[in-house]
Scaffold this motif. Structure first.
Motif, PDB file in Angstrom:
ATOM      1  N   PRO A   1       0.845  -1.195   0.000  1.00 31.48           N
ATOM      2  CA  PRO A   1       0.000   0.000   0.000  1.00 31.48           C
ATOM      3  C   PRO A   1       0.881   1.246   0.000  1.00 31.48           C
ATOM      4  CG  PRO A   1       0.086  -0.944   2.187  1.00 31.48           C
ATOM      5  CD  PRO A   1       0.812  -1.903   1.293  1.00 31.48           C
ATOM      6  N   ALA A  50      -3.312  -1.097  -5.133  1.00 30.33           N
ATOM      7  CA  ALA A  50      -4.583  -0.839  -5.814  1.00 30.33           C
ATOM      8  C   ALA A  50      -4.709  -1.636  -7.107  1.00 30.33           C
ATOM      9  CB  ALA A  50      -4.725   0.653  -6.103  1.00 30.33           C
ATOM     10  N   TYR A  51      -3.573  -2.081  -7.666  1.00 32.60           N
ATOM     11  CA  TYR A  51      -3.590  -2.823  -8.930  1.00 32.60           C
ATOM     12  C   TYR A  51      -3.928  -4.297  -8.736  1.00 32.60           C
ATOM     13  CZ  TYR A  51      -1.367   1.094 -11.397  1.00 32.60           C
ATOM     14  OH  TYR A  51      -1.084   2.315 -11.963  1.00 32.60           O
ATOM     15  N   ARG A 108      -6.711  -5.635  -7.432  1.00 29.66           N
ATOM     16  CA  ARG A 108      -8.139  -5.970  -7.538  1.00 29.66           C
ATOM     17  C   ARG A 108      -8.439  -6.642  -8.879  1.00 29.66           C
ATOM     18  NH1 ARG A 108     -12.471  -4.722  -4.692  1.00 29.66           N
ATOM     19  NH2 ARG A 108     -11.300  -3.231  -3.414  1.00 29.66           N
ATOM     20  N   GLN A 167      -9.452  -4.492   2.329  1.00 32.56           N
ATOM     21  CA  GLN A 167      -8.388  -4.659   1.342  1.00 32.56           C
ATOM     22  C   GLN A 167      -7.660  -5.991   1.520  1.00 32.56           C
ATOM     23  OE1 GLN A 167      -6.254  -1.031   2.216  1.00 32.56           O
ATOM     24  NE2 GLN A 167      -6.977  -0.039   0.339  1.00 32.56           N
TER      25      GLN A 167
END
Length: 261
Positions: free
Chosen positions: A110, A166-167, A169, A190
């Protein structure tokens, strides 16, 4: 000059031009991927030596950690800075890639700034996130060598992927070692998203230190939550590092002791 000598000279010039053209294409292909993640232009293409030294534990916690990575599919490592969590996991992943035990290494974390607002960083996406991944990148360079790592980072090859959290997902991880670093800074939601990406022949290593959480006050750390949820699962390894397991330096150990009370 005779016709024969002229023809020979022409052939030699054509060969030299061809070699220069091929070298230029190879160099540019590597410079692109290397500069994307480091901002440093490679100098020459000299053959480098990889660090092939065996990864040996320096304390009991590291021994448990190494064995867990070898024999478990999901490993949680929680503990103080300087205990070798990132180094060992990345080095073992690099060795597995070289030995063709896996097809890919995926490293993510993160992107949170530790109580410091850096503002908008310049550059494209890769350049913005490069500073956050530098500790992992340095280990990969050491174990894989710069040239091979450049090759692995190329999008069309993608044997090594270094990407923001974030990549992750919508992904499915297969035939890979996946390392989530600084996991104390992901939320519970998350963490669930990340752990449900697991496919076949995958080893997932989740590293962090719940005492250094940068999440806003009132938000539960996904690592702390996961440590409780999986505490009794025999398919999952839990490794806890303490202040005494610090191996970075004597001064780092002293700093940990100073802030442990």
């Amino acid at each position: 000059m005779s016709k024969q000598k002229a023809a020979t000279k022409t052939r030699r010039e054509m060969k030299r031009s061809s070699r220069k053209e091929r070298a230029g294409r190879y160099e540019m292909a590597n410079v692109t991927s290397f500069a994307d993640f480091t901002g440093i232009e490679p100098i020459g293409m000299a053959k480098e030596r990889r660090d092939r030294s065996p990864i040996t534990p320096r304390n009991d916690a590291q021994k448990i950690y190494i064995n867990s990575i070898k024999y478990k599919k999901l490993v949680f490592a929680n503990g103080e800075a300087g205990c070798g969590k990132t180094y060992i996991s990345t080095a073992l992943a690099a060795d597995a890639l070289i030995n063709k035990d896996i097809d890919k290494i995926i490293v993510t974390r993160p992107v949170l700034q530790a109580e410091e607002d850096l503002g908008f960083l310049p550059g494209d996406m890769a350049e913005k996130f490069a500073p956050y991944f530098r500790p992992v990148y340095d280990v990969l360079v050491k174990r894989l060598g710069i040239s091979f790592l450049q090759y692995c980072l190329r999008p069309e090859i993608a044997k090594v992927e270094i990407a923001p959290f974030a990549y992750m997902r919508g992904r499915t991880f297969e035939n890979a070692i996946v390392i989530l670093d600084e996991a104390q800074n992901v939320t519970v939601t998350q963490m669930k998203m990340f752990l449900t990406r697991l496919g076949e022949n995958v080893t997932v290593i989740v590293n962090g230190d719940v005492t250094q959480c940068d999440l806003p006050e009132g938000i539960t750390s996904g690592l702390a939550d996961a440590l409780q949820r999986f505490s009794s699962d025999d398919m999952v390894a839990m490794v806890n590092f303490t202040v005494d397991d610090c191996v970075r330096s004597t001064l780092c150990h002293r700093a940990l002791l100073a802030y442990s009370y």
